[in-house]
Design a protein around this motif. Structure first.
Motif, PDB file in Angstrom:
ATOM      1  N   ARG A  95      25.676  58.980   3.249  1.00  0.00           N
ATOM      2  CA  ARG A  95      25.655  60.260   3.957  1.00  0.00           C
ATOM      3  C   ARG A  95      25.635  60.090   5.480  1.00  0.00           C
ATOM      4  O   ARG A  95      24.945  60.800   6.212  1.00  0.00           O
ATOM      5  N   LEU A  96      26.426  59.119   5.934  1.00  0.00           N
ATOM      6  CA  LEU A  96      26.513  58.892   7.374  1.00  0.00           C
ATOM      7  C   LEU A  96      27.213  60.050   8.078  1.00  0.00           C
ATOM      8  O   LEU A  96      27.125  60.184   9.306  1.00  0.00           O
ATOM      9  N   PHE A  97      27.902  60.904   7.299  1.00  0.00           N
ATOM     10  CA  PHE A  97      28.565  62.062   7.884  1.00  0.00           C
ATOM     11  C   PHE A  97      27.573  63.094   8.415  1.00  0.00           C
ATOM     12  O   PHE A  97      27.936  63.993   9.170  1.00  0.00           O
ATOM     13  N   ASN A  98      26.288  62.967   8.027  1.00  0.00           N
ATOM     14  CA  ASN A  98      25.263  63.878   8.531  1.00  0.00           C
ATOM     15  C   ASN A  98      24.744  63.467   9.907  1.00  0.00           C
ATOM     16  O   ASN A  98      23.986  64.214  10.536  1.00  0.00           O
ATOM     17  N   GLU A  99      25.110  62.260  10.345  1.00  0.00           N
ATOM     18  CA  GLU A  99      24.660  61.791  11.653  1.00  0.00           C
ATOM     19  C   GLU A  99      25.612  62.274  12.744  1.00  0.00           C
ATOM     20  O   GLU A  99      26.692  62.805  12.456  1.00  0.00           O
ATOM     21  N   ALA A 100      25.193  62.119  13.992  1.00  0.00           N
ATOM     22  CA  ALA A 100      26.048  62.523  15.112  1.00  0.00           C
ATOM     23  C   ALA A 100      27.361  61.749  15.063  1.00  0.00           C
ATOM     24  O   ALA A 100      27.369  60.545  14.837  1.00  0.00           O
ATOM     25  N   GLN A 101      28.440  62.452  15.248  1.00  0.00           N
ATOM     26  CA  GLN A 101      29.769  61.840  15.177  1.00  0.00           C
ATOM     27  C   GLN A 101      30.341  61.638  16.583  1.00  0.00           C
ATOM     28  O   GLN A 101      29.948  62.315  17.521  1.00  0.00           O
ATOM     29  N   PRO A 102      31.259  60.695  16.780  1.00  0.00           N
ATOM     30  CA  PRO A 102      31.896  59.896  15.736  1.00  0.00           C
ATOM     31  C   PRO A 102      31.039  58.726  15.278  1.00  0.00           C
ATOM     32  O   PRO A 102      30.157  58.276  16.006  1.00  0.00           O
ATOM     33  N   THR A 103      31.314  58.251  14.068  1.00  0.00           N
ATOM     34  CA  THR A 103      30.726  57.020  13.555  1.00  0.00           C
ATOM     35  C   THR A 103      31.739  55.907  13.790  1.00  0.00           C
ATOM     36  O   THR A 103      32.852  55.943  13.258  1.00  0.00           O
ATOM     37  N   LYS A 104      31.356  54.913  14.594  1.00  0.00           N
ATOM     38  CA  LYS A 104      32.286  53.855  15.002  1.00  0.00           C
ATOM     39  C   LYS A 104      31.793  52.528  14.429  1.00  0.00           C
ATOM     40  O   LYS A 104      30.742  52.031  14.816  1.00  0.00           O
ATOM     41  N   LEU A 105      32.565  51.953  13.497  1.00  0.00           N
ATOM     42  CA  LEU A 105      32.130  50.786  12.740  1.00  0.00           C
ATOM     43  C   LEU A 105      33.132  49.639  12.856  1.00  0.00           C
ATOM     44  O   LEU A 105      34.331  49.864  13.025  1.00  0.00           O
ATOM     45  N   TYR A 106      32.605  48.400  12.734  1.00  0.00           N
ATOM     46  CA  TYR A 106      33.489  47.237  12.617  1.00  0.00           C
ATOM     47  C   TYR A 106      32.993  46.351  11.493  1.00  0.00           C
ATOM     48  O   TYR A 106      31.842  46.444  11.056  1.00  0.00           O
ATOM     49  N   TYR A 107      33.872  45.478  11.002  1.00  0.00           N
ATOM     50  CA  TYR A 107      33.514  44.591   9.900  1.00  0.00           C
ATOM     51  C   TYR A 107      34.254  43.264  10.028  1.00  0.00           C
ATOM     52  O   TYR A 107      35.304  43.179  10.667  1.00  0.00           O
ATOM     53  N   VAL A 108      33.681  42.238   9.415  1.00  0.00           N
ATOM     54  CA  VAL A 108      34.322  40.931   9.262  1.00  0.00           C
ATOM     55  C   VAL A 108      34.127  40.543   7.802  1.00  0.00           C
ATOM     56  O   VAL A 108      32.993  40.357   7.357  1.00  0.00           O
ATOM     57  N   ILE A 109      35.227  40.434   7.046  1.00  0.00           N
ATOM     58  CA  ILE A 109      35.110  40.309   5.591  1.00  0.00           C
ATOM     59  C   ILE A 109      36.144  39.332   5.008  1.00  0.00           C
ATOM     60  O   ILE A 109      37.184  39.097   5.603  1.00  0.00           O
ATOM     61  N   PRO A 110      35.853  38.793   3.802  1.00  0.00           N
ATOM     62  CA  PRO A 110      36.902  38.148   3.010  1.00  0.00           C
ATOM     63  C   PRO A 110      37.618  39.205   2.174  1.00  0.00           C
ATOM     64  O   PRO A 110      37.007  40.190   1.740  1.00  0.00           O
ATOM     65  N   CYS A 111      38.922  39.036   1.965  1.00  0.00           N
ATOM     66  CA  CYS A 111      39.706  39.916   1.102  1.00  0.00           C
ATOM     67  C   CYS A 111      40.439  39.068   0.071  1.00  0.00           C
ATOM     68  O   CYS A 111      40.672  37.878   0.288  1.00  0.00           O
ATOM     69  N   PHE A 112      40.836  39.718  -1.026  1.00  0.00           N
ATOM     70  CA  PHE A 112      41.447  38.988  -2.131  1.00  0.00           C
ATOM     71  C   PHE A 112      42.681  39.739  -2.623  1.00  0.00           C
ATOM     72  O   PHE A 112      42.594  40.896  -3.020  1.00  0.00           O
ATOM     73  N   ARG A 113      43.828  39.051  -2.582  1.00  0.00           N
ATOM     74  CA  ARG A 113      45.057  39.641  -3.102  1.00  0.00           C
ATOM     75  C   ARG A 113      45.854  38.563  -3.835  1.00  0.00           C
ATOM     76  O   ARG A 113      46.071  37.477  -3.289  1.00  0.00           O
ATOM     77  N   TYR A 114      46.276  38.894  -5.043  1.00  0.00           N
ATOM     78  CA  TYR A 114      47.088  37.953  -5.807  1.00  0.00           C
ATOM     79  C   TYR A 114      48.538  38.121  -5.372  1.00  0.00           C
ATOM     80  O   TYR A 114      49.274  38.931  -5.909  1.00  0.00           O
ATOM     81  N   GLU A 115      48.945  37.377  -4.351  1.00  0.00           N
ATOM     82  CA  GLU A 115      50.302  37.475  -3.841  1.00  0.00           C
ATOM     83  C   GLU A 115      50.908  36.089  -3.699  1.00  0.00           C
ATOM     84  O   GLU A 115      50.217  35.079  -3.831  1.00  0.00           O
ATOM     85  N   ASN A 116      52.198  36.062  -3.429  1.00  0.00           N
ATOM     86  CA  ASN A 116      52.884  34.781  -3.263  1.00  0.00           C
ATOM     87  C   ASN A 116      52.293  34.029  -2.077  1.00  0.00           C
ATOM     88  O   ASN A 116      52.182  34.568  -0.985  1.00  0.00           O
ATOM     89  N   VAL A 117      51.922  32.790  -2.329  1.00  0.00           N
ATOM     90  CA  VAL A 117      51.308  31.986  -1.274  1.00  0.00           C
ATOM     91  C   VAL A 117      52.407  31.454  -0.359  1.00  0.00           C
ATOM     92  O   VAL A 117      53.372  30.843  -0.805  1.00  0.00           O
ATOM     93  N   GLN A 118      52.265  31.733   0.926  1.00  0.00           N
ATOM     94  CA  GLN A 118      53.196  31.226   1.923  1.00  0.00           C
ATOM     95  C   GLN A 118      52.450  31.065   3.231  1.00  0.00           C
ATOM     96  O   GLN A 118      51.255  31.376   3.313  1.00  0.00           O
ATOM     97  N   LYS A 119      53.143  30.578   4.251  1.00  0.00           N
ATOM     98  CA  LYS A 119      52.493  30.325   5.531  1.00  0.00           C
ATOM     99  C   LYS A 119      51.858  31.607   6.065  1.00  0.00           C
ATOM    100  O   LYS A 119      52.528  32.623   6.226  1.00  0.00           O
ATOM    101  N   GLY A 120      50.565  31.550   6.307  1.00  0.00           N
ATOM    102  CA  GLY A 120      49.868  32.699   6.860  1.00  0.00           C
ATOM    103  C   GLY A 120      49.439  33.721   5.825  1.00  0.00           C
ATOM    104  O   GLY A 120      48.825  34.727   6.170  1.00  0.00           O
ATOM    105  N   ARG A 121      49.761  33.506   4.555  1.00  0.00           N
ATOM    106  CA  ARG A 121      49.361  34.440   3.498  1.00  0.00           C
ATOM    107  C   ARG A 121      48.606  33.679   2.416  1.00  0.00           C
ATOM    108  O   ARG A 121      49.137  32.751   1.817  1.00  0.00           O
ATOM    109  N   LEU A 122      47.388  34.083   2.177  1.00  0.00           N
ATOM    110  CA  LEU A 122      46.528  33.432   1.196  1.00  0.00           C
ATOM    111  C   LEU A 122      46.004  34.454   0.188  1.00  0.00           C
ATOM    112  O   LEU A 122      46.057  35.655   0.437  1.00  0.00           O
TER     113      LEU A 122
END
Length: 416
Positions: A95-122
């Protein structure tokens, strides 16, 4: 027994490369603070429905690339393939929408996608990203783009190119979709199987297809900018005005549609040489579609591995601050014990210290001190213990500093 290897599409981050990751992440975080962004962390997996509803069931991610499985409770869960939908879920659930807006967020995360492995794509990759909720103003679009450009410039990348487009909104997009379908009808039989599925559900997704024959068909397709309603047209004009005000050059590229269904109005890509460094845009409907209030949003993501590749390619010197301030060598058991305790005391003062844990000779110790980049070295022996002093040799010029062994603060200050 065969040697164990990392799963296909994954890569180890080795200690000698850690400083590059720290450089990218810390530059991103430091820049985020200047823009008033705060960090958020969400679970590494979510209920699969979140991505079906949030990302869109006509995207390549949902159709082909998600790591989805049943847990022991027979619930379908998915390793997160992107960062936006989980953060929207967290925004609503907490319920962060009840707080004063705007809500400004950042993240650093691992992601997972089953795609063709190539240079720069994992299959496991890492992203830094930004999500801003609550503001419908074009100035926020421009600020998010300005932040993205600032991060890349702070990393040292040059030759950046910003492309922008507007994807319209639920008012004007149906008219465009109808025009696009009429255009595509003539070549429907030549579309790839995936695009044939998209034809009725979301024809705009066809514009993002990577198949050569589909790209050829859509080359002369009608463009969304010719179908924008007054609200979207005004919004886009103001975004461009704010970018002009900030002195950020850009090109309008009607061919950008991005790979996700949730975008509305502004979308953008920042290119460095031959790859997209950052991609993002506005998604004003997702919060409501996932059960929250009607609230606008805008954001972007950038791939850390791809950025490191770009930095290496451009020959950008990435600073490494991971050298030791002091290497302590010793002669004799008592001197070794004194050095062992001194190292621990100095670490408590914030000084990076290494000692001889390998039984090396004095000569080998000095070679090792050079190898690890120690700024100072010392050899403790009977004379130093008897006189209660330590002789610190500055490696850059050979100057010796003699300090009382009991005065830890003075030793620490000399090393700093």
């Amino acid at each position: 027994m065969a040697e164990m290897q990392a799963p296909k599409g994954t890569k180890d981050m080795l200690p000698q490369d850690a400083y590059k990751w720290h450089y990218v992440e810390n530059t991103f975080k430091d820049t985020a603070k200047n823009f008033g962004l705060k960090e958020i962390r969400t679970p590494i997996f979510e209920h699969t429905e979140l991505f079906l509803r949030g990302v869109g069931d006509t995207t390549d991610i949902v159709q082909k690339e998600m790591y989805t499985f049943e847990d022991k409770g027979k619930r379908s869960v998915t390793l997160k393939p992107e960062g936006t939908a989980p953060i929207v879920r967290a925004f609503i659930e907490n319920r962060l929408f009840n707080e004063a807006q705007p809500t400004k967020l950042y993240y650093v995360i691992p992601c997972f996608r089953y795609e063709n492995v190539q240079k720069g794509r994992l299959r496991q990759f890492h992203q830094c990203g930004v999500e801003v909720f609550g503001s419908k103003e074009p100035s926020m679009d421009a600020e998010v783009i300005a932040f993205a450009m600032e991060v890349l410039k702070n990393l040292g990348l040059k030759g950046l190119k910003l492309n922008i487009n507007n994807l319209g909104c639920p008012k004007c997009r149906p008219n465009y979709n109808e025009a696009l379908k009429n255009f595509l009808k003539e070549n429907y039989d030549n579309l790839c199987p995936t695009c044939k599925e998209r034809f009725e559900k979301n024809p705009m997704r066809i514009l993002d297809c990577k198949e050569k024959k589909c790209k050829e068909i859509t080359k002369s397709a009608p463009i969304i900018l010719d179908f924008m309603c007054e609200e979207c047209d005004t919004h886009f004009t103001k975004v461009k005005e704010y970018l002009d005000l900030l002195g950020i050059p850009y090109a309008v590229d009607p061919g950008i549609v991005r790979g996700l269904d949730y975008y509305t109005k502004t979308i953008f890509e920042i290119l460095n040489d031959d790859f997209t460094a950052i991609g993002g845009g506005r998604y004003d409907n997702m919060i409501e579609e996932l059960g929250g209030p009607s609230m606008p949003a805008v954001g972007f993501a950038m791939g850390i591995e791809r950025l490191i590749m770009a930095l290496d390619k451009e020959g950008i010197e990435i600073p490494s601050n991971e050298s030791y301030a002091l290497y302590i060598g010793s002669r004799g058991d008592e001197a070794y014990k004194a050095g062992f305790k001194l190292a621990n005391d100095l670490r408590s003062k914030g000084v990076a210290v290494e000692i001889n844990h390998m039984g090396r000779s004095v000569k080998a110790e000095m070679k090792y001190a050079n190898k690890i980049g120690a700024k100072f070295t010392t050899i403790l022996g009977d004379d130093e213990l008897a006189n209660n002093v330590i002789k610190l040799k500055r490696m850059i010029d050979g100057e010796i500093f003699e300090v009382s062994l009991e005065n830890i603060d003075e030793i620490a200050n000399t090393l700093k």
